[in-house]
Design a protein around this motif. Sequence first.
Motif, PDB file in Angstrom:
ATOM      1  N   GLN A  50       0.853  -1.191   0.000  1.00 52.84           N
ATOM      2  CA  GLN A  50       0.000   0.000   0.000  1.00 52.84           C
ATOM      3  C   GLN A  50       0.883   1.232   0.000  1.00 52.84           C
ATOM      4  OE1 GLN A  50      -3.404   0.496   2.874  1.00 52.84           O
ATOM      5  NE2 GLN A  50      -2.048   2.109   3.622  1.00 52.84           N
ATOM      6  N   HIS A  74      -3.151   0.149  -3.799  1.00 55.73           N
ATOM      7  CA  HIS A  74      -2.743  -1.197  -3.400  1.00 55.73           C
ATOM      8  C   HIS A  74      -2.232  -1.927  -4.636  1.00 55.73           C
ATOM      9  CE1 HIS A  74      -5.731  -0.027  -0.374  1.00 55.73           C
ATOM     10  NE2 HIS A  74      -5.004  -0.752   0.445  1.00 55.73           N
ATOM     11  N   PHE A  84      -7.336 -11.776  -6.964  1.00 50.89           N
ATOM     12  CA  PHE A  84      -7.403 -10.429  -7.522  1.00 50.89           C
ATOM     13  C   PHE A  84      -7.079 -10.364  -9.016  1.00 50.89           C
ATOM     14  CE2 PHE A  84      -6.621  -9.987  -2.984  1.00 50.89           C
ATOM     15  CZ  PHE A  84      -7.748  -9.253  -2.641  1.00 50.89           C
ATOM     16  N   PHE A  89      -8.300  -2.304  -7.145  1.00 55.38           N
ATOM     17  CA  PHE A  89      -8.695  -1.797  -5.836  1.00 55.38           C
ATOM     18  C   PHE A  89      -9.259  -0.403  -5.984  1.00 55.38           C
ATOM     19  CE2 PHE A  89      -5.858  -5.093  -4.325  1.00 55.38           C
ATOM     20  CZ  PHE A  89      -6.506  -5.533  -3.173  1.00 55.38           C
ATOM     21  N   VAL A 101     -11.244  -2.449   2.400  1.00 58.88           N
ATOM     22  CA  VAL A 101     -11.082  -1.919   1.052  1.00 58.88           C
ATOM     23  C   VAL A 101     -11.741  -2.911   0.103  1.00 58.88           C
ATOM     24  CG1 VAL A 101      -8.807  -2.974   0.628  1.00 58.88           C
ATOM     25  CG2 VAL A 101      -9.428  -0.869  -0.561  1.00 58.88           C
ATOM     26  N   GLU A 102     -12.256  -2.399  -1.001  1.00 59.58           N
ATOM     27  CA  GLU A 102     -12.869  -3.263  -1.994  1.00 59.58           C
ATOM     28  C   GLU A 102     -12.075  -3.201  -3.292  1.00 59.58           C
ATOM     29  OE1 GLU A 102     -15.195  -1.052  -0.294  1.00 59.58           O
ATOM     30  OE2 GLU A 102     -15.533  -2.713   1.086  1.00 59.58           O
ATOM     31  N   ALA A 103     -12.144  -4.303  -4.033  1.00 60.47           N
ATOM     32  CA  ALA A 103     -11.582  -4.369  -5.377  1.00 60.47           C
ATOM     33  C   ALA A 103     -12.722  -4.800  -6.286  1.00 60.47           C
ATOM     34  CB  ALA A 103     -10.431  -5.373  -5.446  1.00 60.47           C
TER      35      ALA A 103
END
Length: 168
Positions: A50, A74, A84, A89, A101-103
Amino acid sequence: MMALVVTALQASVPTSAPPPTLAQLTMPIVDATCRISDSQGRQHDLIVRQTGGRAYKKVNGDGSTWTPRTMVRHQVARDTAGIFDGFEFQTGPRETWPGRVEASRRSGPIMGRIVQVETIRTDRDNGYAILIRRNWPRPDVQMLGFCDVKKAPQAPLNAAETEEAIRQ
């Protein structure tokens, strides 16, 4: 006697703390090395870095100032579970270690799918639990594990970087 009472009262009056500095408001760089398990008990490696969250002063049109931060980013360096692949992100100026946090998937056959990552402090200084929900907003946790997290300070924006951030 009166002077003694006034002095005692002055000593007990709280003083306001100075405002935080740009360095104090700047988020650290985070390097997280995680060992996660899926619901079948298979082990996977996840390494995330990050960056961002660097503070700077911005002057409004009325002359008042405020202190925003740059976007947090990120980068996934290793993901042996393929969680991922094809996801990006979301970015924002807020802390995510600990936090959420969302992706999201921007294209492809499962466009619009969201993965949520939630990190939680543990009793170890550099240890975090990690929960991964692959079908957010469904609350089911598909992956969980622990991460060793190293945080390194970074400098707030310098004058040239501040000018660039304000132009954007």
